[in-house]
Design a protein around this motif. Structure first.
Motif, mmCIF file in Angstrom:
data_model
loop_
_atom_site.group_PDB
_atom_site.id
_atom_site.type_symbol
_atom_site.label_atom_id
_atom_site.label_comp_id
_atom_site.label_asym_id
_atom_site.label_seq_id
_atom_site.Cartn_x
_atom_site.Cartn_y
_atom_site.Cartn_z
ATOM 1 N N UNK A 1 1.011 -1.220 -0.083
ATOM 2 C CA UNK A 1 0.100 0.028 0.029
ATOM 3 C C UNK A 1 1.031 1.259 -0.033
ATOM 4 N N UNK A 2 0.278 2.206 -0.256
ATOM 5 C CA UNK A 2 1.075 3.515 -0.046
ATOM 6 C C UNK A 2 2.166 3.511 -0.968
ATOM 7 N N UNK B 1 2.972 7.921 -2.677
ATOM 8 C CA UNK B 1 1.758 7.317 -2.340
ATOM 9 C C UNK B 1 0.556 7.722 -3.550
ATOM 10 N N UNK B 2 1.116 8.356 -4.802
ATOM 11 C CA UNK B 2 0.120 8.665 -5.712
ATOM 12 C C UNK B 2 -0.355 7.490 -6.561
ATOM 13 N N UNK B 3 0.463 6.515 -6.550
ATOM 14 C CA UNK B 3 0.063 5.335 -7.370
ATOM 15 C C UNK B 3 -1.194 4.599 -6.768
ATOM 16 N N UNK B 4 -1.274 4.327 -5.421
ATOM 17 C CA UNK B 4 -2.191 3.836 -4.718
ATOM 18 C C UNK B 4 -3.286 4.873 -4.785
ATOM 19 N N UNK B 5 -3.329 5.968 -4.556
ATOM 20 C CA UNK B 5 -4.476 6.985 -4.928
ATOM 21 C C UNK B 5 -5.127 7.167 -6.313
ATOM 22 N N UNK B 6 -4.340 7.045 -7.173
ATOM 23 C CA UNK B 6 -4.769 6.611 -8.534
ATOM 24 C C UNK B 6 -5.671 5.511 -8.979
ATOM 25 N N UNK B 7 -5.014 4.257 -8.054
ATOM 26 C CA UNK B 7 -5.576 3.119 -8.278
ATOM 27 C C UNK B 7 -6.909 2.609 -7.546
ATOM 28 N N UNK C 1 -7.294 5.892 -2.723
ATOM 29 C CA UNK C 1 -6.817 6.084 -1.364
ATOM 30 C C UNK C 1 -5.565 5.458 -0.982
ATOM 31 N N UNK C 2 -4.607 6.062 -0.396
ATOM 32 C CA UNK C 2 -3.347 5.683 -0.077
ATOM 33 C C UNK C 2 -3.181 4.320 0.413
ATOM 34 N N UNK C 3 -4.362 3.776 0.912
ATOM 35 C CA UNK C 3 -4.280 2.405 1.587
ATOM 36 C C UNK C 3 -4.578 1.271 0.569
ATOM 37 N N UNK C 4 -4.934 1.694 -0.619
ATOM 38 C CA UNK C 4 -5.100 0.823 -1.623
ATOM 39 C C UNK C 4 -3.877 -0.084 -2.016
ATOM 40 N N UNK C 5 -4.158 -1.343 -1.721
ATOM 41 C CA UNK C 5 -2.905 -2.383 -2.159
ATOM 42 C C UNK C 5 -2.849 -2.644 -3.695
ATOM 43 N N UNK C 6 -1.647 -2.232 -3.835
ATOM 44 C CA UNK C 6 -1.207 -2.321 -5.625
ATOM 45 C C UNK C 6 -0.282 -3.806 -5.811
ATOM 46 N N UNK C 7 -0.881 -4.598 -6.576
ATOM 47 C CA UNK C 7 -0.097 -5.792 -6.932
ATOM 48 C C UNK C 7 1.253 -5.439 -7.478
#
Length: 485
Positions: A272-273, A296-302, A305-311
């Motif tokens: 995340x973040x 943190x921008x990639x999680x926010x764009x996906x 939220x900055x808490x979004x988990x990105x694989x």
């Protein structure tokens, strides 16, 4: 041995030339696609304006664009046929196993090509031979045929990205094919509309760019004004729409193809973040060299939220993900596409502001300089979109079902490199001839316009009016009835 070297050591020798040949022919063909898909619509918009306002300048533009459309379509048929042959010649493993599942898309595209060819012929023949309204309405299905062709090819490509509509038997062969599901895959809708709007936007900016150059060179007549305004307005309206569609397809890739999304954003570890990197280069150890890091921008764009988990790429084995070099290529293509799209929005807003304030074109020469460059920039975004779609799916030719190395032809690498050289030579000649024809047409039209009334040209008369009898002194130089060139 590092990951890249291990990957290369375990791939067939013919894989590289097969990829290079396919990439070259597809990259060449895709430059023509915006005009095949969108130029018929833009031409009919101008044609409709000419009929509704009894505007001879609009009719002249529509007629000339129809001639360009026909020449472009002829070249597109050649390059498109080459691509169809290459699918069978270069990738027999995919076509042999999966052709029954997704091949309908290619069939739809072929039928659309035939229909479009017939409609273009009718449209060209109809000038001065059909009643004005009849001629126009016979051409209305032409943009629909172009959209049908786009439907076929995107249905096939979206299936390769998110394959469904089949089950596998004990030997791994697809059975129980559901054609409807194979066409309408999870990525079909986002890909189709993103692609179609990109084609219309690109064609609009390219056509308008031609007249922007003329405007910068002092040709401020109504012909250049109208030739710029109509296609640029179409493109400007669609630019913010495309930005929304682009954001949507990126989000769909995040959910449906997380490894491709990780390659596009250079995400190595699932977390995340996750920061956003503007450009930069992925290293074999997962580190990123260079580029601009935005925390943190990639999680926010996906996921907003900055808490979004990105694989991350490391979540799958190295054999199931793009290499570091491939990921970097995808990332740069994605960033270039997003950057150009953002700049085009600013250009569209500039145009809209001036039109809203004064109902006139911007006065600044810098606006027309930017408009002249916008066409080339749009073509670059189309190429970048293709790179993101195809390279980001590596090493799969059918996502998570067949690798590219399993589909490649057994033909030797030497023969493929020879074929590649021949194709480059042929395409240089084809595109050189295409450009020469366009320049010849432009020269003839410019000479006709500078003469005021082109006495010998077929455009000197009203589009649907009778032809005057030629003067006796020019009989030997007359063109055949109906000749536009």
């Amino acid at each position: 041995m590092n990951t890249a070297a291990h990957f290369l050591a375990n791939t067939p020798a013919q894989l590289l030339p097969a990829r290079e040949l396919m990439a070259f022919t597809l990259a060449s063909h895709i430059m023509l696609v915006p005009f095949g898909v969108a130029l018929p619509f833009i031409t009919l918009v101008m044609h409709y304006r000419g009929l509704r306002k009894n505007d001879p300048v609009a009719m002249l533009l529509a007629r000339r664009w129809s001639a360009v459309m026909a020449v472009q379509f002829a070249v597109g048929i050649v390059t498109g046929t080459v691509l169809s042959l290459e699918f069978g010649l270069l990738w027999p493993g995919m076509m042999g196993r999966w052709g029954d599942v997704f091949g309908l898309g290619f069939g739809v595209e072929a039928w659309a090509f035939f229909l479009e060819a017939i409609l273009i012929a009718i449209y060209l023949y109809g000038w001065r031979r059909l009643k004005p309204r009849t001629h126009f309405w016979l051409a209305v299905p032409l943009p629909l045929a172009a959209l049908m062709g786009a439907f076929g090819i995107i249905a096939a490509n979206s299936w390769m990205n998110t394959p469904q509509g089949f089950t596998l038997d004990a030997s791994g062969k697809p059975v129980n094919v559901d054609v409807r599901q194979a066409i309408f895959t999870p990525m079909f809708g986002p890909q189709y509309w993103h692609f179609v709007v990109a084609m219309f936007l690109t064609a609009g900016y390219v056509v308008a760019g031609v007249y922007a150059v003329g405007w910068l060179r002092g040709r401020r007549d109504r012909y250049h004004r109208l030739g710029f305004t109509v296609p640029f307005t179409v493109a400007a309206i669609l630019t913010p729409v495309q930005f929304v569609l682009g954001d949507n397809i990126a989000r769909q890739i995040f959910h449906k193809q997380p490894v491709k999304f990780a390659a596009a954003e250079l995400v190595w570890k699932t977390d995340t973040h996750v920061p956003e990197y503007m450009f930069g280069r992925l290293q074999e150890d997962g580190s990123i060299k260079g580029g601009l890091k935005i925390p943190q921008l990639d999680s926010i764009l996906a996921g907003f939220s900055p808490d979004t988990q990105v694989t991350g790429l490391s979540s799958v084995p190295a054999s199931d993900r793009p290499t570091a070099t491939q990921a970097t290529i995808v990332h740069w293509a994605f960033d270039i596409m997003a950057l150009i799209g953002s700049v085009l929005i600013l250009l569209a807003l500039w145009y809209a502001w001036c039109w809203w304030r004064s109902r006139d074109l911007p006065k600044s020469r810098w606006f027309f300089r930017c408009a002249a460059v916008a066409g080339v920039a749009s073509v670059i975004t189309v190429e970048c979109g293709w790179i993101t779609t195809e390279v980001g799916r590596q090493p799969w030719i059918v996502y998570q079902n067949m690798r590219v190395s399993e589909a490649v032809t057994p033909t030797g690498a030497g023969a493929l490199w020879t074929m590649f050289g021949i194709m480059v030579t042929v395409y240089v000649l084809v595109f050189g001839s295409f450009l020469a024809v366009l320049l010849k047409m432009r020269t003839r039209w410019r000479l006709a316009d500078s003469a005021g009334v082109p006495a010998e040209g077929p455009e000197s008369h009203t589009p649907y009016g009778p032809r005057p009898e030629p003067a006796a002194s020019t009989v030997s130089g007359d063109r055949a009835p109906g000749s536009d060139l």
